[in-house]
Write a protein that holds these residues in place. Sequence first.
Motif, PDB file in Angstrom:
ATOM      1  N   LEU A 161       0.832  -1.208   0.000  1.00  0.00           N
ATOM      2  CA  LEU A 161       0.000   0.000   0.000  1.00  0.00           C
ATOM      3  C   LEU A 161       0.870   1.262   0.000  1.00  0.00           C
ATOM      4  O   LEU A 161       0.600   2.206  -0.741  1.00  0.00           O
ATOM      5  CB  LEU A 161      -0.920  -0.010   1.227  1.00  0.00           C
ATOM      6  CG  LEU A 161      -1.865   1.198   1.363  1.00  0.00           C
ATOM      7  CD1 LEU A 161      -2.928   1.177   0.263  1.00  0.00           C
ATOM      8  CD2 LEU A 161      -2.534   1.197   2.731  1.00  0.00           C
ATOM      9  N   PHE A 162       1.924   1.269   0.810  1.00  0.00           N
ATOM     10  CA  PHE A 162       2.764   2.466   0.908  1.00  0.00           C
ATOM     11  C   PHE A 162       3.674   2.617  -0.304  1.00  0.00           C
ATOM     12  O   PHE A 162       4.151   3.710  -0.593  1.00  0.00           O
ATOM     13  CB  PHE A 162       3.556   2.460   2.213  1.00  0.00           C
ATOM     14  CG  PHE A 162       2.664   2.519   3.420  1.00  0.00           C
ATOM     15  CD1 PHE A 162       1.546   3.353   3.432  1.00  0.00           C
ATOM     16  CD2 PHE A 162       2.915   1.742   4.532  1.00  0.00           C
ATOM     17  CE1 PHE A 162       0.701   3.406   4.526  1.00  0.00           C
ATOM     18  CE2 PHE A 162       2.073   1.790   5.634  1.00  0.00           C
ATOM     19  CZ  PHE A 162       0.967   2.628   5.631  1.00  0.00           C
ATOM     20  N   GLU A 163       3.887   1.508  -1.019  1.00  0.00           N
ATOM     21  CA  GLU A 163       4.578   1.591  -2.302  1.00  0.00           C
ATOM     22  C   GLU A 163       3.670   2.285  -3.310  1.00  0.00           C
ATOM     23  O   GLU A 163       4.100   3.144  -4.064  1.00  0.00           O
ATOM     24  CB  GLU A 163       4.841   0.171  -2.803  1.00  0.00           C
ATOM     25  CG  GLU A 163       6.287  -0.197  -3.050  1.00  0.00           C
ATOM     26  CD  GLU A 163       6.399  -1.696  -3.285  1.00  0.00           C
ATOM     27  OE1 GLU A 163       7.013  -2.363  -2.434  1.00  0.00           O
ATOM     28  OE2 GLU A 163       5.836  -2.204  -4.295  1.00  0.00           O
ATOM     29  N   LEU A 164       2.386   1.913  -3.283  1.00  0.00           N
ATOM     30  CA  LEU A 164       1.412   2.480  -4.224  1.00  0.00           C
ATOM     31  C   LEU A 164       1.121   3.941  -3.892  1.00  0.00           C
ATOM     32  O   LEU A 164       0.917   4.755  -4.785  1.00  0.00           O
ATOM     33  CB  LEU A 164       0.098   1.678  -4.193  1.00  0.00           C
ATOM     34  CG  LEU A 164       0.149   0.237  -4.691  1.00  0.00           C
ATOM     35  CD1 LEU A 164      -1.189  -0.472  -4.443  1.00  0.00           C
ATOM     36  CD2 LEU A 164       0.493   0.182  -6.173  1.00  0.00           C
ATOM     37  N   ASP A 165       1.048   4.254  -2.597  1.00  0.00           N
ATOM     38  CA  ASP A 165       0.739   5.618  -2.182  1.00  0.00           C
ATOM     39  C   ASP A 165       1.476   5.980  -0.889  1.00  0.00           C
ATOM     40  O   ASP A 165       0.919   5.855   0.201  1.00  0.00           O
ATOM     41  CB  ASP A 165      -0.779   5.768  -1.994  1.00  0.00           C
ATOM     42  CG  ASP A 165      -1.176   7.221  -1.759  1.00  0.00           C
ATOM     43  OD1 ASP A 165      -0.280   8.084  -1.626  1.00  0.00           O
ATOM     44  OD2 ASP A 165      -2.390   7.488  -1.694  1.00  0.00           O
ATOM     45  N   PRO A 166       2.720   6.419  -1.015  1.00  0.00           N
ATOM     46  CA  PRO A 166       3.546   6.721   0.165  1.00  0.00           C
ATOM     47  C   PRO A 166       2.921   7.785   1.078  1.00  0.00           C
ATOM     48  O   PRO A 166       3.172   7.777   2.283  1.00  0.00           O
ATOM     49  CB  PRO A 166       4.855   7.246  -0.434  1.00  0.00           C
ATOM     50  CG  PRO A 166       4.890   6.742  -1.830  1.00  0.00           C
ATOM     51  CD  PRO A 166       3.452   6.626  -2.272  1.00  0.00           C
ATOM     52  N   ALA A 167       2.092   8.659   0.523  1.00  0.00           N
ATOM     53  CA  ALA A 167       1.487   9.734   1.326  1.00  0.00           C
ATOM     54  C   ALA A 167       0.598   9.185   2.436  1.00  0.00           C
ATOM     55  O   ALA A 167       0.388   9.838   3.457  1.00  0.00           O
ATOM     56  CB  ALA A 167       0.692  10.674   0.428  1.00  0.00           C
ATOM     57  N   LEU A 168       0.070   7.966   2.260  1.00  0.00           N
ATOM     58  CA  LEU A 168      -0.807   7.372   3.278  1.00  0.00           C
ATOM     59  C   LEU A 168      -0.091   7.167   4.608  1.00  0.00           C
ATOM     60  O   LEU A 168      -0.714   7.185   5.666  1.00  0.00           O
ATOM     61  CB  LEU A 168      -1.371   6.034   2.788  1.00  0.00           C
ATOM     62  CG  LEU A 168      -2.453   6.111   1.718  1.00  0.00           C
ATOM     63  CD1 LEU A 168      -2.835   4.715   1.260  1.00  0.00           C
ATOM     64  CD2 LEU A 168      -3.675   6.860   2.251  1.00  0.00           C
ATOM     65  N   GLN A 194     -11.013   6.480  -1.869  1.00  0.00           N
ATOM     66  CA  GLN A 194     -10.187   5.852  -2.920  1.00  0.00           C
ATOM     67  C   GLN A 194      -9.069   5.015  -2.307  1.00  0.00           C
ATOM     68  O   GLN A 194      -8.634   4.022  -2.894  1.00  0.00           O
ATOM     69  CB  GLN A 194      -9.544   6.891  -3.854  1.00  0.00           C
ATOM     70  CG  GLN A 194     -10.515   7.652  -4.717  1.00  0.00           C
ATOM     71  CD  GLN A 194     -10.790   9.017  -4.092  1.00  0.00           C
ATOM     72  OE1 GLN A 194     -11.421   9.123  -3.049  1.00  0.00           O
ATOM     73  NE2 GLN A 194     -10.307  10.069  -4.755  1.00  0.00           N
ATOM     74  N   SER A 195      -8.617   5.442  -1.131  1.00  0.00           N
ATOM     75  CA  SER A 195      -7.538   4.689  -0.478  1.00  0.00           C
ATOM     76  C   SER A 195      -8.017   3.310  -0.019  1.00  0.00           C
ATOM     77  O   SER A 195      -7.241   2.368   0.022  1.00  0.00           O
ATOM     78  CB  SER A 195      -6.984   5.456   0.721  1.00  0.00           C
ATOM     79  OG  SER A 195      -6.504   6.704   0.299  1.00  0.00           O
ATOM     80  N   MET A 223      -7.417   1.059  -2.752  1.00  0.00           N
ATOM     81  CA  MET A 223      -5.994   0.740  -2.880  1.00  0.00           C
ATOM     82  C   MET A 223      -5.581  -0.342  -1.872  1.00  0.00           C
ATOM     83  O   MET A 223      -4.704  -1.149  -2.154  1.00  0.00           O
ATOM     84  CB  MET A 223      -5.172   2.005  -2.696  1.00  0.00           C
ATOM     85  CG  MET A 223      -4.033   2.078  -3.678  1.00  0.00           C
ATOM     86  SD  MET A 223      -3.195   3.642  -3.582  1.00  0.00           S
ATOM     87  CE  MET A 223      -4.249   4.662  -4.590  1.00  0.00           C
ATOM     88  N   SER A 260      -3.856  -3.969  -2.602  1.00  0.00           N
ATOM     89  CA  SER A 260      -2.750  -4.478  -1.791  1.00  0.00           C
ATOM     90  C   SER A 260      -3.092  -5.834  -1.187  1.00  0.00           C
ATOM     91  O   SER A 260      -2.222  -6.691  -1.042  1.00  0.00           O
ATOM     92  CB  SER A 260      -2.406  -3.487  -0.678  1.00  0.00           C
ATOM     93  OG  SER A 260      -2.228  -2.206  -1.211  1.00  0.00           O
TER      94      SER A 260
END
Length: 147
Positions: free
Chosen positions: A29-36, A101-102, A105, A109
Amino acid sequence: GKEKELIRGSWESLGKNKVPHGVIMFSRLFELDPALLTLFHYTTNCGSSQDCLSSPEFLEHVTKVMLVIDAAVSHLDDLHTLEDFLLNLGRKHQAVGVNTQSFAMVGESLLYMLQCSLGQAYTAPLRQAWLNMYSIVVAAMSRGWAE
Ligand code: HEM
């Protein structure tokens, strides 16, 4: 039916090792969206995402997520009984700044983790079965989020 059997069969072993599988999921998940990562306020002191992923609070959230999935698998025949819990869970995530949306994601994951863990047993019907179940969970969380 067949879908429920696929989910139950695959969760039987994964569910016994929730944390390591949850960590694979959230690493993805953090690879896909590090901002999370920044939404976990307790991660502000982490040097790298690897440090965060091993912090006790973070592992606690991983465990919480896996327990929700575990509850969904246990309630495949009566998912509606989780409705109030999931509405409230969506509301809580709205409050901590997670957008809907997260949630989707996290679903991607989850599939990634299943693929890594199940190998050959990760088939198109199995993927679809998990996606269908996860979509029901996310739909309820998103309704709570939007209320
Ligand atoms: C609580 C973030 C996805 C289950 C929380 C909290 C944060 C958070 C910051 C509050 C602090 C804590 O308890 O650690 C996120 C982020 C997500 C995400 C960034 C990524 C999209 C999910 C998903 C589930 C879930 C998909 C379950 C399917 C929970 C549970 C709690 C929680 C059970 C505890 C709620 C309570 O206190 O009653 N989440 N979350 N989270 N999260 Fe998540």
